[in-house]
Design a protein around this motif. Sequence first.
Motif, PDB file in Angstrom:
ATOM      1  N   GLU A  30      35.479  38.510  -8.300  1.00 56.39           N
ATOM      2  CA  GLU A  30      35.344  39.776  -7.579  1.00 56.39           C
ATOM      3  C   GLU A  30      36.298  40.846  -8.115  1.00 56.39           C
ATOM      4  O   GLU A  30      36.358  41.955  -7.577  1.00 56.39           O
ATOM      5  CB  GLU A  30      35.608  39.556  -6.086  1.00 56.39           C
ATOM      6  CG  GLU A  30      34.598  38.651  -5.403  1.00 56.39           C
ATOM      7  CD  GLU A  30      33.202  39.229  -5.417  1.00 56.39           C
ATOM      8  OE1 GLU A  30      33.043  40.429  -5.091  1.00 56.39           O
ATOM      9  OE2 GLU A  30      32.265  38.482  -5.773  1.00 56.39           O
ATOM     10  N   ILE A  76      39.537  41.039  -7.948  1.00 55.25           N
ATOM     11  CA  ILE A  76      40.625  41.368  -7.027  1.00 55.25           C
ATOM     12  C   ILE A  76      41.908  40.763  -7.585  1.00 55.25           C
ATOM     13  O   ILE A  76      42.030  39.537  -7.698  1.00 55.25           O
ATOM     14  CB  ILE A  76      40.343  40.837  -5.614  1.00 55.25           C
ATOM     15  CG1 ILE A  76      39.107  41.528  -5.025  1.00 55.25           C
ATOM     16  CG2 ILE A  76      41.546  41.064  -4.703  1.00 55.25           C
ATOM     17  CD1 ILE A  76      38.712  41.019  -3.654  1.00 55.25           C
ATOM     18  N   ARG A 106      37.531  35.401   3.326  1.00 59.66           N
ATOM     19  CA  ARG A 106      36.466  36.400   3.442  1.00 59.66           C
ATOM     20  C   ARG A 106      36.213  36.610   4.922  1.00 59.66           C
ATOM     21  O   ARG A 106      36.068  35.650   5.685  1.00 59.66           O
ATOM     22  CB  ARG A 106      35.204  35.920   2.748  1.00 59.66           C
ATOM     23  CG  ARG A 106      34.005  36.854   2.845  1.00 59.66           C
ATOM     24  CD  ARG A 106      32.874  36.320   1.951  1.00 59.66           C
ATOM     25  NE  ARG A 106      31.672  37.129   2.054  1.00 59.66           N
ATOM     26  CZ  ARG A 106      30.615  36.832   2.810  1.00 59.66           C
ATOM     27  NH1 ARG A 106      30.627  35.711   3.538  1.00 59.66           N
ATOM     28  NH2 ARG A 106      29.559  37.615   2.842  1.00 59.66           N
ATOM     29  N   GLU A 161      32.372  43.834   5.354  1.00 59.11           N
ATOM     30  CA  GLU A 161      32.844  42.640   4.658  1.00 59.11           C
ATOM     31  C   GLU A 161      34.225  42.907   4.070  1.00 59.11           C
ATOM     32  O   GLU A 161      34.452  43.935   3.433  1.00 59.11           O
ATOM     33  CB  GLU A 161      31.878  42.259   3.543  1.00 59.11           C
ATOM     34  CG  GLU A 161      32.268  41.007   2.785  1.00 59.11           C
ATOM     35  CD  GLU A 161      31.314  40.685   1.640  1.00 59.11           C
ATOM     36  OE1 GLU A 161      31.536  39.674   0.968  1.00 59.11           O
ATOM     37  OE2 GLU A 161      30.365  41.470   1.426  1.00 59.11           O
ATOM     38  N   HIS A 162      35.141  41.965   4.263  1.00 57.87           N
ATOM     39  CA  HIS A 162      36.521  42.148   3.822  1.00 57.87           C
ATOM     40  C   HIS A 162      37.014  40.888   3.104  1.00 57.87           C
ATOM     41  O   HIS A 162      36.496  39.794   3.299  1.00 57.87           O
ATOM     42  CB  HIS A 162      37.448  42.411   5.017  1.00 57.87           C
ATOM     43  CG  HIS A 162      36.908  43.367   6.016  1.00 57.87           C
ATOM     44  ND1 HIS A 162      36.985  44.736   5.867  1.00 57.87           N
ATOM     45  CD2 HIS A 162      36.261  43.164   7.203  1.00 57.87           C
ATOM     46  CE1 HIS A 162      36.421  45.330   6.913  1.00 57.87           C
ATOM     47  NE2 HIS A 162      35.979  44.390   7.728  1.00 57.87           N
ATOM     48  N   ILE A 163      38.060  41.077   2.319  1.00 55.94           N
ATOM     49  CA  ILE A 163      38.758  39.971   1.681  1.00 55.94           C
ATOM     50  C   ILE A 163      40.252  40.126   1.998  1.00 55.94           C
ATOM     51  O   ILE A 163      40.842  41.167   1.729  1.00 55.94           O
ATOM     52  CB  ILE A 163      38.563  39.953   0.158  1.00 55.94           C
ATOM     53  CG1 ILE A 163      37.093  39.761  -0.200  1.00 55.94           C
ATOM     54  CG2 ILE A 163      39.409  38.843  -0.469  1.00 55.94           C
ATOM     55  CD1 ILE A 163      36.524  38.406   0.144  1.00 55.94           C
ATOM     56  N   TYR A 184      41.027  43.981   1.678  1.00 54.08           N
ATOM     57  CA  TYR A 184      40.088  44.781   0.895  1.00 54.08           C
ATOM     58  C   TYR A 184      38.759  44.843   1.627  1.00 54.08           C
ATOM     59  O   TYR A 184      38.312  43.863   2.227  1.00 54.08           O
ATOM     60  CB  TYR A 184      39.882  44.160  -0.488  1.00 54.08           C
ATOM     61  CG  TYR A 184      41.123  44.133  -1.343  1.00 54.08           C
ATOM     62  CD1 TYR A 184      41.409  45.182  -2.219  1.00 54.08           C
ATOM     63  CD2 TYR A 184      42.016  43.063  -1.259  1.00 54.08           C
ATOM     64  CE1 TYR A 184      42.559  45.160  -2.993  1.00 54.08           C
ATOM     65  CE2 TYR A 184      43.167  43.041  -2.040  1.00 54.08           C
ATOM     66  CZ  TYR A 184      43.435  44.088  -2.897  1.00 54.08           C
ATOM     67  OH  TYR A 184      44.574  44.070  -3.663  1.00 54.08           O
ATOM     68  N   THR A 185      38.107  46.006   1.561  1.00 53.35           N
ATOM     69  CA  THR A 185      36.807  46.211   2.197  1.00 53.35           C
ATOM     70  C   THR A 185      35.784  46.585   1.143  1.00 53.35           C
ATOM     71  O   THR A 185      36.065  47.394   0.251  1.00 53.35           O
ATOM     72  CB  THR A 185      36.892  47.325   3.262  1.00 53.35           C
ATOM     73  OG1 THR A 185      37.840  46.941   4.267  1.00 53.35           O
ATOM     74  CG2 THR A 185      35.539  47.559   3.915  1.00 53.35           C
ATOM     75  N   ARG A 186      34.602  45.972   1.237  1.00 54.34           N
ATOM     76  CA  ARG A 186      33.560  46.273   0.256  1.00 54.34           C
ATOM     77  C   ARG A 186      33.020  47.685   0.474  1.00 54.34           C
ATOM     78  O   ARG A 186      32.576  48.034   1.566  1.00 54.34           O
ATOM     79  CB  ARG A 186      32.424  45.261   0.338  1.00 54.34           C
ATOM     80  CG  ARG A 186      31.389  45.434  -0.785  1.00 54.34           C
ATOM     81  CD  ARG A 186      30.235  44.472  -0.638  1.00 54.34           C
ATOM     82  NE  ARG A 186      30.596  43.095  -0.902  1.00 54.34           N
ATOM     83  CZ  ARG A 186      30.732  42.581  -2.121  1.00 54.34           C
ATOM     84  NH1 ARG A 186      30.574  43.339  -3.193  1.00 54.34           N
ATOM     85  NH2 ARG A 186      31.024  41.296  -2.261  1.00 54.34           N
ATOM     86  N   ARG A 190      32.217  47.865  -5.011  1.00 58.41           N
ATOM     87  CA  ARG A 190      33.618  47.651  -5.348  1.00 58.41           C
ATOM     88  C   ARG A 190      34.396  47.302  -4.085  1.00 58.41           C
ATOM     89  O   ARG A 190      33.923  47.490  -2.966  1.00 58.41           O
ATOM     90  CB  ARG A 190      34.215  48.908  -6.002  1.00 58.41           C
ATOM     91  CG  ARG A 190      34.303  50.112  -5.068  1.00 58.41           C
ATOM     92  CD  ARG A 190      34.815  51.355  -5.783  1.00 58.41           C
ATOM     93  NE  ARG A 190      34.975  52.466  -4.849  1.00 58.41           N
ATOM     94  CZ  ARG A 190      36.084  52.709  -4.161  1.00 58.41           C
ATOM     95  NH1 ARG A 190      37.135  51.910  -4.311  1.00 58.41           N
ATOM     96  NH2 ARG A 190      36.159  53.737  -3.334  1.00 58.41           N
ATOM     97  N   TRP A 191      35.620  46.790  -4.308  1.00 58.70           N
ATOM     98  CA  TRP A 191      36.512  46.461  -3.213  1.00 58.70           C
ATOM     99  C   TRP A 191      37.618  47.507  -3.136  1.00 58.70           C
ATOM    100  O   TRP A 191      38.317  47.740  -4.121  1.00 58.70           O
ATOM    101  CB  TRP A 191      37.133  45.084  -3.416  1.00 58.70           C
ATOM    102  CG  TRP A 191      36.156  43.961  -3.314  1.00 58.70           C
ATOM    103  CD1 TRP A 191      35.553  43.293  -4.339  1.00 58.70           C
ATOM    104  CD2 TRP A 191      35.644  43.379  -2.106  1.00 58.70           C
ATOM    105  NE1 TRP A 191      34.719  42.323  -3.863  1.00 58.70           N
ATOM    106  CE2 TRP A 191      34.757  42.351  -2.492  1.00 58.70           C
ATOM    107  CE3 TRP A 191      35.861  43.608  -0.752  1.00 58.70           C
ATOM    108  CZ2 TRP A 191      34.079  41.566  -1.562  1.00 58.70           C
ATOM    109  CZ3 TRP A 191      35.190  42.832   0.171  1.00 58.70           C
ATOM    110  CH2 TRP A 191      34.307  41.822  -0.228  1.00 58.70           C
ATOM    111  N   ARG A 241      41.129  48.707  -1.154  1.00 54.60           N
ATOM    112  CA  ARG A 241      42.178  48.179  -0.284  1.00 54.60           C
ATOM    113  C   ARG A 241      42.289  49.035   0.971  1.00 54.60           C
ATOM    114  O   ARG A 241      42.501  50.238   0.907  1.00 54.60           O
ATOM    115  CB  ARG A 241      43.521  48.131  -1.006  1.00 54.60           C
ATOM    116  CG  ARG A 241      44.579  47.378  -0.193  1.00 54.60           C
ATOM    117  CD  ARG A 241      45.753  46.941  -1.041  1.00 54.60           C
ATOM    118  NE  ARG A 241      46.507  48.085  -1.534  1.00 54.60           N
ATOM    119  CZ  ARG A 241      47.461  47.985  -2.454  1.00 54.60           C
ATOM    120  NH1 ARG A 241      47.737  46.813  -2.993  1.00 54.60           N
ATOM    121  NH2 ARG A 241      48.117  49.055  -2.847  1.00 54.60           N
TER     122      ARG A 241
END
Length: 216
Positions: free
Chosen positions: A41, A43, A54, A61-63, A94-96, A100-101, A103
């Motif tokens: 991804e 990141i 996740r 959607e976040h990481i 991080y948020t989609r 892209r992701w 922060r």
Amino acid sequence: MPIKSAASLVALCLLLFSAAPLPARAAVEHAPVTAAFLKTERIAVPGKLVKAARILDAGGEHILVVSMHTGPSGAENATPGDDEERYELFASLYTRKANRWAREWLIEDVNDCPIIDSSANFFPKYITITDLDQNGIAEVTVPYKYFCNGGVDSSTLKVIMRQGAQKFAVRGQTRVVHGDSDFGGELVFDPSLSLKDNAVFKAHLKYIRDKVYIER
């Protein structure tokens, strides 16, 4: 259509809509992810990965990425060649956004402690993802401690919660139980946690703190 019938139809529709149950708020879901997944991804992980997850909530959607980087101190009195005098702690969400992701927030702390004893640690078991206020937005709680001293002493302890732009924390010291000695354990809540609306957050932060603050 007669006016009387039209009025009756409107009344019937209002009755049906008022009787219909509201759709359930989407539950917050989360699952662990690996360093390999983060790499695919794109990141970046500063230092060593501690925990990653996740998250799906009402915001998308976040990481979550929690990591720590260790290295030599930047202080003038640092010992040459000592690679573990500076500890940098990171927790990022991080948020989609499209493809892209981005922060959303960052928790960052540094323990730069040359010459004397030093350490820093997260508590991975108690890094939690919750929806305590049931608004569909995930809360992330990150507890960690760091130490910089020359003898037996308490560590600085922080338990930080983020919910989007909101930040809550409890700060203090670990409690040291060493032989006949028992000291430390100070505890300070952010003033905002005294508000009634934040009582559920305060209780959770206190619960996490109580799980990690004793050192033997």
